[in-house]
Each structure stands twice: as C-alpha cells, then as structure tokens.
Motif scaffolding. Structure first.
Motif, short mmCIF file in Angstrom:
data_model
loop_
_atom_site.label_atom_id
_atom_site.label_comp_id
_atom_site.label_asym_id
_atom_site.label_seq_id
_atom_site.Cartn_x
_atom_site.Cartn_y
_atom_site.Cartn_z
N GLY A 14 0.87 -1.04 0.06
CA GLY A 14 -0.13 -0.18 0.22
C GLY A 14 0.84 1.04 0.08
N PHE A 122 -3.49 -5.24 -0.14
CA PHE A 122 -3.06 -4.04 -0.55
C PHE A 122 -4.01 -3.00 0.28
CE2 PHE A 122 -3.08 -0.11 -2.81
CZ PHE A 122 -1.97 0.14 -3.24
N SER A 161 -3.38 -1.88 -7.63
CA SER A 161 -4.03 -2.62 -6.36
C SER A 161 -5.01 -3.95 -6.74
CB SER A 161 -4.63 -1.84 -5.57
OG SER A 161 -5.78 -1.02 -6.25
N ILE A 167 -8.19 -6.34 -0.91
CA ILE A 167 -8.07 -4.84 -0.90
C ILE A 167 -8.52 -4.51 0.35
CG2 ILE A 167 -8.44 -2.51 -1.50
CD1 ILE A 167 -8.17 -3.78 -4.56
#
Ligand code: 5GP
Length: 209
Positions: A14, A122, A161, A167
């Motif tokens: 990230g 992410f 991502s 996510i």
C-alpha cells in the motif's frame, strides 16, 4: 489436532503513509507471526528504531548484500534502496511461523514469484486527502519534493492494487487488521489448502481441530 500448519508469507502493501505499520501492530493482537525487518539505505526517521523499524545500511553495504545473494527482493523507492533478506523469511517459515512483509508493489510482485502461495494485501487510504495528511503528519522531516514524490508514487501504486489477493481500506487501523485476520482465516480454509487434511481423514485419522 491439525499439525499440518505451515508458515505462510503475508504481504501488506500500500502507498507510503497509508498506515501499514500500525495495521501490522494491530494484527499482532489478533494472531501470531514474525515481521520481516527490511534493509534500507534511507536515513532513520526520528520515531524509528535501529534494527526494529529497519536495518539501516549504506549503499555499499546494500550492494554487498545483493551481490552475496542474501536478498529475496529489492527495490528502489524515491531514490533509496529497500530489500527483504532471504533468511528473515526462510527462517520463520522453517519454524512453521507466518511472516509478514511490509513492502511496496514491485516487491510484492517479486515475492509472489518466489512464493506463489503468498497471501497479498493492498491497503487503501479512505481518501487521497487523508493519505496526504498522514504523510505530512508523521513528522518525518521530509521536504516538499519528497512528499510530492511519495504522493505521485502513491497514485501509481494504487493503480496496481487489483493485482493483489485482497484490498482493505485503512480508515481505522483496528478494523483493517480485523479484516485482514478474517481474510487469512478464510484463506486457510480454501479447498486447495485442505488436501493434507482430507488425506489424513481418509487414512483413518480423527481430524477434529
Ligand atoms: P518508507 O520509507 O516509508 O519506510 O518506505 C517506503 C516504501 O518502501 C513503503 O511502501 C514500504 O512498504 C516499502 N518497503 C519497505 N521495506 C521494503 C522492502 O524490503 N522491499 C520493498 N520492495 N519495499 C519495501
């Protein structure tokens, strides 16, 4: 008793400033794992600790580690080198422990090559404004061009991502950590992960956990 548990590589990626470190700290309250301490040529920030936040090395030392084949993956990020040492990861896995890597997207791609079973997360910020506030608020002493560089890089990373397994939005770190923990629990129950358990059942074992 399920004694088939193997250590797993867990990647938390990230953009810089999204709060990966805090989420990893909160995740520690929920499950056991080792954290891989990266090597970097970047200078130490005031709130960081030697050999806890990073192993801080010179460019020459970093080059030597790479040349000796000791790094699992490396990257150049905003002019500084970062890398994960092979032994840090392999030692944890050999002990059957999970190992968490806080790395950027290029590194995540290379870790996936080395460990196809890695589980990769992410983290997204709740908004780009919040990301900028977090980057500025961490009192890193970074100048404006560095902050702008990190923001530009953040956009490029966020655009990648979709390559990740999961996510997670890091609005409140505790909640993000709980979501990661839930994903990991579900991940471990996937049919592909359960083949040894099925074999043991068919061999006559009681597989009650
Ligand atoms: P920072 O300077 O903010 O600590 O880190 C900059 C970026 O480098 C962050 O996205 C961080 O996750 C990433 N990073 C830290 N260590 C490593 C590493 O060993 N390998 C890779 N590929 N990225 C890393």
């Amino acid at each position: 008793m399920d004694n088939t548990k193997q250590g797993r590589v867990i990647v938390i990626a990230g953009p810089s400033g999204v709060g990966k470190g805090t989420v990893i700290e909160d995740l520690k309250k929920l499950r056991g794992f080792q954290v891989s301490i990266s090597h970097t040529t970047r200078g130490k920030r005031p709130k960081e600790t030697y050999d806890v936040s990073y192993h801080y090395v010179t460019r020459e030392q970093f080059r030597a580690l790479v040349d000796e084949g000791l790094m699992l993956e490396t990257t150049c990020y905003q002019g500084n080198y970062y890398g994960t040492s092979r032994t840090a990861v392999e030692d944890a896995l050999a002990l059957g422990q999970d190992v968490v890597l806080d790395i950027e997207v290029e590194g995540a791609k290379n870790v996936r090559r080395a460990f196809p079973d890695a589980v990769e997360f992410f983290l997204l910020p709740p908004s780009m404004e919040v990301l900028e506030q977090r980057l500025r608020g961490r009192n890193s002493g970074e100048d404006e061009p560095t902050i702008q560089g990190r923001l530009a890089q953040a956009r490029a990373e966020i655009a990648c991502s979709s390559r990740f397994d999961y996510i997670v939005v890091n609005d409140v770190a505790e909640r993000a950590a709980a979501e990661i923990d839930a994903c990991l629990k579900a991940h471990a129950l996937r049919a592909g992960e359960r083949a040894p358990l099925v074999e043991r059942l068919l061999a006559g074992e009681n597989i009650t956990l």
